[in-house]
Each structure stands twice: as C-alpha cells, then as structure tokens.
Scaffold this motif. Structure first.
Motif, short mmCIF file in Angstrom:
data_model
loop_
_atom_site.label_atom_id
_atom_site.label_comp_id
_atom_site.label_asym_id
_atom_site.label_seq_id
_atom_site.Cartn_x
_atom_site.Cartn_y
_atom_site.Cartn_z
N ARG A 156 49.06 13.37 -1.02
CA ARG A 156 48.72 13.79 0.34
C ARG A 156 49.61 14.97 0.73
O ARG A 156 50.84 14.90 0.59
N ILE A 157 48.96 16.02 1.20
CA ILE A 157 49.69 17.19 1.71
C ILE A 157 49.18 17.43 3.13
O ILE A 157 47.97 17.42 3.36
N CYS A 158 50.09 17.62 4.07
CA CYS A 158 49.64 17.80 5.45
C CYS A 158 50.20 19.10 6.02
O CYS A 158 51.18 19.66 5.52
N SER A 159 49.56 19.56 7.07
CA SER A 159 50.01 20.78 7.74
C SER A 159 51.13 20.44 8.71
O SER A 159 51.24 19.31 9.20
N LEU A 160 51.95 21.42 9.00
CA LEU A 160 53.07 21.25 9.93
C LEU A 160 52.65 21.46 11.38
O LEU A 160 53.49 21.50 12.27
N ASP A 161 51.36 21.58 11.60
CA ASP A 161 50.84 21.82 12.94
C ASP A 161 51.11 20.62 13.86
O ASP A 161 51.10 19.47 13.41
N ASP A 162 51.33 20.89 15.16
CA ASP A 162 51.56 19.81 16.13
C ASP A 162 50.36 18.87 16.23
O ASP A 162 50.51 17.71 16.63
N LYS A 163 49.17 19.36 15.92
CA LYS A 163 47.97 18.52 16.02
C LYS A 163 47.92 17.47 14.91
O LYS A 163 47.17 16.50 15.01
#
Length: 727
Positions: A135-142
């Motif tokens: 799993r790779i996720c974005s650092l975005d607040d959303k």
C-alpha cells in the motif's frame, strides 16, 4: 505515466477499467459511475473477479496497481444500503463471505498488487487495500485510512479483522477497530499500515515502479509480534483491552465484544477459522437493534447533509464577524477559521477579550502541532485568518455576523442595530442565544429578514450540533446561507422553531430537573450520574450541569416556565446551590470537587458539602434502572410535544439534535427511535405509573396518547431512504 499505455480494457457500466503500461504493469482504475466517491457494492464482486481474470491473461504481466478515478477518494467504504435488504443473520453473513472471497482473490494473485491510495480509504476500502501486497498513499490532507465499522455497530466483514493484526500487530489493530478512528498518511506509515507515503504528484509513478522492480510484499508479522509477545502476552492483552472497552461501553455496544472475539479466534485457531468467525459475527451484528439504530443515525445525518434548510440558494459567505471574545465567541471563531477556512473579525469591548479568543484558537492548534497533525506553517496560516478589534473596523466587508454576547435581550437588540449601522446592507445577523426568542431579538431591526438564531453548544470545537432558528420574518436565503456556513464549520445543522428553549434545551431541562428531584430526595449524586451513564449518556445529568455551568442552566428554567408552565419549574430548594456561588467547573465549585491532584484527581469525586447545603442525607434507594427511567421518560415526552408543535421539522431532526446536542445514547437511535423500540403504548403506561408516584409532570402528552392508541410509529416499517454514503 498514463500516456504510456496500451490495450485499454473496459466494460460498459463497470466500476473497474484495466490498461497496461509498456513495462507490462496493469493499472486497475476504480471509478463508480454517477457517484462522487467510490463505494463497494455487492455486484462489484463479479466485476473485480472478471478484471483480475483479464489481467492474468496478459502475457509477461509484472503486477497490478489499483488506483481511484475519483479526485479525492480512493474507496470510502462499502455501501451499507445493501445491508438493509438482509432479513436474517445468515443473509448478512453471506455478504461478508462474498467480500472475503473477492479480497482473497486479490491476496492470492500470482504477481504483486499494489494499492495507490489518495483520499478516503475507509471500511471496505481499507479491507481491499489490506488484501493487496503493498500500500502506498499520498501525503495529501484528504488521505485518511481506517475501519469505522464499529461506529455503525458492525465489524470489518471482508477479512479486515484477520489481515490487520497480522500486518501491524494485535494491540494496534484492536485499537483502530474498537475506536473506528482514521489515520493520516504519516500516522499510517509509522504504524506500518502503508509501505510508503509520497506526494500525490508521484503516487502512481511510485506504485508502478514498485511493481516494475518486483519488490515483494512485506511478510506478515512473526506470531510473537502479532500476539503481543506470545501466549501470555496475548492473554493479558485481551484481558485488559476487554476490561477497558467494557468500562467505556458499559456493555451497550455488542460490536466491540465481537471484534475482540473474532480477532482472538483468528490468532488462536488460524485465519480460516477467523474468517468464518468474522462472517458469522458480522451477520449477527447486522440484526442487532444497536446496529439498526446506529445505521439509522448515519442515514439521517447523511440525508441532512444534502439539505439546504430552505428553498433558496445560499449567498456566498467570504468573511465572518464575531461579536464577543468569550468562550463561545472564541470557539466560533476557531471553527470558522480552521474548518471553514474563512477570515474572521472578532469585536470585543476590550483587548483582553480579543486576546482570550485568539489564545483559544492558538492553544487548540498548538495541540495539533505537538501531535504532528499540523505543521507550524499551517498553524501560522490559520491564525492569520483571525483578527480582532474594539470598534467596527473591517465589519463593512463581512457577510455574516455571529453574536455571542451575554444573554440580555436589550444588549442583543443593540447589537443588531450596531451591525445594521456598521456592516453592509447584505450582512446577516445570527444570534448565538440559548434561550431568547429570535423574533424579540429582531424586534427593532430595520432588516428583520436578515436576523436568525445560530445556537452553538460548548465547547464549540467538540460539540457537533448547531440549531438554526429562523423567526417568522426570516428570509429563506438567510436560512440557507446560515445552514451552509454551519456545514462549512463542520457542524450538523438542524432548523428548529422560534420557541422558548428551542429544541435541545427544552428536552434537556425536564431531564436535569428530575435528576435534581432525585438528589433532593436523598439519592447520591454519583449514583444518579452512574445510572444515566450506564443507560448510555456520556456523562450523567448532575455532572453535565457542572460542565455546562449551573448558572447557565438556571437562567433557562424561568424562560421555559413562563412559556410552558410549572412542569419546567426547578425543584424547590435547588436554588441554594447557585446562592452558594456554585457555577460548576468554570469557577471550580459545583457538585463535584475540582483542582485535585494525584490519584484522587483521576476519579471525579462529589463535593460532600453539597449535601449539607441541600440538607440531604445521601442514601441510594432506587435502582439505576428506576433513576434512568424517571429522567429519560420526561425527555421522551417533551420531544413528542416539540414535534407536534413543529419546533422540529421531523422525528429525524429531533433524534439528531438529541444525539449530537446532548449525547442521547447513539445505540438507542435518539428519543423518537427509542419510543418506537419501546412502543408508544409502553411509554404511556410507564409515564402514567410515574405520574402516580412522583407527580403530574409525568402526565403523557396528547401526541403520545394518540400514537399509543393508533400504534403509529415515528419511523414506519419499510420506509425507503436515498443514501449515497458508506461505511
């Protein structure tokens, strides 16, 4: 990277499309047609199986990347409307088995599958991500990840109870599942829930590179780690977690017990038995009244989010003014700046009030900085949205003013006049009054159509409800604009009638008064409070009075008595508390002791002097059930009156108001759903018995008598709900 594709594969009306890069990596894009966010539906099982089969047929396939086609959402969860169609636990269990089967197909795929996560990845969405090999996720607040099923009286039913403990260990997994809290990207990375967190601009590229390089999936934790140090550690873990959970839930939330049982089964007997236990428990929980009530609240709040409050398009609010820098004014300024992202101008009579309001926001933001949920730069940016003045400079540019001064009619009327003089002609005046009629506040206004009530609850940053109170002359556009602002502030807004006490305080007053009568009859304070906490309230009625402010509570009572008669009168002798300058927590002097240190501070203790003050010798005579019944029945009776008098627009609004405004037990669904559960006839019978024992203020109202006779329900069986939100 997407420009370098070949052989796109799509199916009409499918939520899943497949294309391949020239490096032989497949990209599965999830994009549910016609929906703002992706949600998992039962019919997607076949679509996922089909797309995986097509991918497997591709020659030299190196792996797959799963990514969302929505701008701000990965998968927000499973569409829980499919649960409503289940008539038996077995049917619900089959839904879980279906979900488990799909996740198993992903987990057993012969080449790496990587989830590229941006936006909400919750419930079934996280279970799908857990089934992937990385799993790779974005650092975005959303971006947020979590398993919130417990908040609907359920547990993760598509393998989440088994995969999560093996990935991050049982202690951390249990904490996430039992609270339902969500994690930001950096928190998820630190916990080991994701393998990497990167800027959104390189999310897909990073996921593709991971597959192309053939990086293997992270192996599950060793059994010692996932069992918290071995058999002894596991035994202690489950013992203490169960004990802590029961202390918080008082046995009112069956889902927490099931989560503990199912996780333990998987760790004790292997994942095969764990999956079976998970599916069985999911089916059983779907059929519980607690889950039905919690799902009903979810449906209600989801539907309310779509409503404007009135049949008019709201005006755009670009700047907000606040009158008063006290506790309420500071709290309102905080949610306006930090959640709505709007510039706020605070007006107070002196600079000390402005400093107090600014410090309120600074302290809240400082907590977020220290817990690394907010950067120092972001803290500074949000604080720059809040400014103050002792005159009306800057108010010519505000679109809406929230007045949060003392509960004095003449003062509030003067505030209306000053805003009409110093602000723009378009400016809306919203009064944060807790009791004064809005039509009186607007009585001397030259633009009464722009005057409205906007009642917040303290502390503003924590309490989710606001009451929007139009008077007879308030325009539809003023209503919709005020509701829109409340939503921007992150609030649940119900529109209520311009009547004394509005809705929340009106149903709360009889509840508090009856607790006071019980106290004056000799029932110990902590016995009364425990009775209502065990019933399901977050705090008992006496402690609540301390928290809200004893002086605030006593100010509302005379207004209600004048409007509705003696059933709202506080019991004789209770005024001795206020005469002793006891205001509760805010002046450190109330029913409970404050300012204690050490061990005694951890457990709230009753101030024994209160009994001498009231000339009471405390001795428990009634059971907790009897005490809870006395207090709650009066609240139910008054709630029905409010509905019939059109103080609230619907039973739904009343339930949301009671749950979000005063902490009515969510697992009971609110006063009206609780009456349906008990049966109106049983409520009437109970009230009549209480009236014989304790007085005519328990007399059931005409609306309850009518519904008891006709067997009418507030929520008719089989009613349909249009829902587009998820677990």
């Amino acid at each position: 990277m997407r420009d370098n594709m070949e052989n796109p594969t799509t199916t009409p009306d499918s939520a899943f499309s497949l294309m391949f890069t020239t490096e032989h990596v497949g990209i599965i894009t999830i994009d549910v047609p016609g929906e703002k966010v992706n949600t998992l539906k039962a019919e997607f099982a076949e679509q996922i199986s089909s797309i995986l089969h097509k991918a497997q047929q591709y020659p030299n396939l190196k792996g797959l990347v799963l990514i969302s086609g929505k701008p701000d959402s990965f998968i927000a969860g499973a569409d829980i409307t499919m649960i409503a169609g289940c008539k038996t636990a077995a049917e619900a269990s089959q839904l879980a088995v279906k979900g488990q089967t799909v996740m198993s197909q992903i987990a057993s795929f012969p080449v790496p599958v990587v989830a590229a996560i941006h936006g909400a990845c919750l419930g079934g969405g996280l279970e799908l991500a857990l089934a992937c090999h990385a799993r790779i996720c974005s650092l975005d607040d959303k971006t947020q990840l979590g398993l919130p099923e417990v908040q609907l009286g359920l547990l993760p039913g598509s393998g989440g109870t088994q995969r999560l403990p093996r990935l991050i260990g049982a202690p951390k997994a249990l904490e996430l599942m039992l609270t339902g809290r969500s994690l930001r990207a950096k928190q998820a990375l630190k916990l080991g829930l994701v393998d990497d967190a990167v800027p959104y601009s390189i999310l897909l590229q990073t996921a593709l590179e991971r597959v192309a390089k053939g990086r293997k999936a992270r192996p599950p934790l060793p059994w010692q780690a996932r069992l918290a140090g071995g058999p002894l550690g596991k035994s202690l873990l489950f013992h203490f977690v169960r004990k802590q959970t029961r202390a918080k839930t008082h046995g009112n939330y069956p889902a927490t017990e099931k989560i503990l049982d199912v996780v333990k089964t998987g760790l004790d007997q292997g994942s095969g038995n764990g999956y079976q236990a998970e599916a069985n428990a999911f089916g059983e929980l779907v059929m519980t009244p607690e889950s039905a009530a919690l799902r009903g609240l979810f449906f209600a709040s989801t539907a309310l989010k779509k409503e404007k409050g009135a049949d008019a398009e709201p005006l755009t609010v670009r700047r907000v003014g606040i009158l008063g820098g006290g506790l309420m004014g500071g709290g309102i300024a905080n949610v306006t700046a930090t959640r709505a992202g709007l510039p706020v101008r605070i007006k107070d009579v002196n600079h000390e009030g402005i400093r107090h309001a600014l410090k309120y926001s600074w302290d809240l933001l400082e907590k977020k900085v220290r817990s690394r949920r907010l950067t120092r730069n972001e803290q500074q940016r949000q604080m720059m949205l809040i400014s103050g003045t002792t005159d009306y400079s800057g108010f010519a540019q505000v679109d809406l003013v929230v007045e949060a001064v003392f509960e004095d009619l003449a003062l509030k009327q003067s505030m209306v006049a000053e805003i009409e003089k110093n602000a723009a002609p378009r400016t809306i005046f919203a009064s944060n009054t807790s009791s004064l009629p809005i039509h009186q506040i607007a009585g001397l206004a030259t633009r009464p159509e722009q005057v409205i009530g906007l009642h917040y609850f303290s502390p503003v940053d924590k309490m989710p409800l606001v009451e929007v109170i139009p008077h007879a002359g308030t325009s539809a556009q003023t209503i919709s604009t005020t509701v829109a602002l409340a939503k921007k502030q992150g609030k649940t807004a119900i529109v209520v009638g311009d009547s004394a006490g509005f809705f929340v305080n009106r149903v709360l007053a009889p509840y508090i008064n009856e607790a006071a009568r019980c106290l004056l009859a000799g029932e110990p304070i902590d016995h009364i409070d425990k009775a209502l906490v065990h019933f399901g309230f977050p705090v008992g009625p006496v402690q609540l009075l301390d928290e809200v402010g004893i002086d605030v509570g006593t100010k509302i009572s005379p207004i209600l008595v004048e409007a509705f008669g003696q059933r709202f009168a506080a019991p004789a002798g209770f005024d001795a508390v206020l005469k002793d300058d006891r205001k509760g927590r805010k002046n450190g002097k109330g029913f409970y002791l404050y300012g204690q240190k050490g061990r005694s501070a951890k457990k709230k203790q009753v101030d024994p002097a209160i009994y001498r003050l009231l000339n009471v010798t405390p001795k428990a005579q009634q059971s907790e059930t009897e005490l809870a019944q006395r207090c709650v029945m009066l609240m139910l009776n008054e709630a029905v009156r409010c509905l019939d008098e059109k103080v609230i627009r619907s039973a739904r609004d009343g339930d949301l108001g009671a749950v979000f405004g005063i902490g009515f037990p969510p697992f009971r669904g609110g006063p009206f759903r609780y009456i349906d559960t008990l049966g109106a006839a049983n409520v009437v019978k109970t009230l009549q018995q209480l009236a014989q024992r304790y007085g005519e203020h328990f007399t059931p109202c005409e609306g309850l008598l009518r519904r008891a006779e006709s067997h009418a329900l507030f929520y008719p069986q089989g009613e349909t709900k249009e829902i587009a939100d998820v677990v």
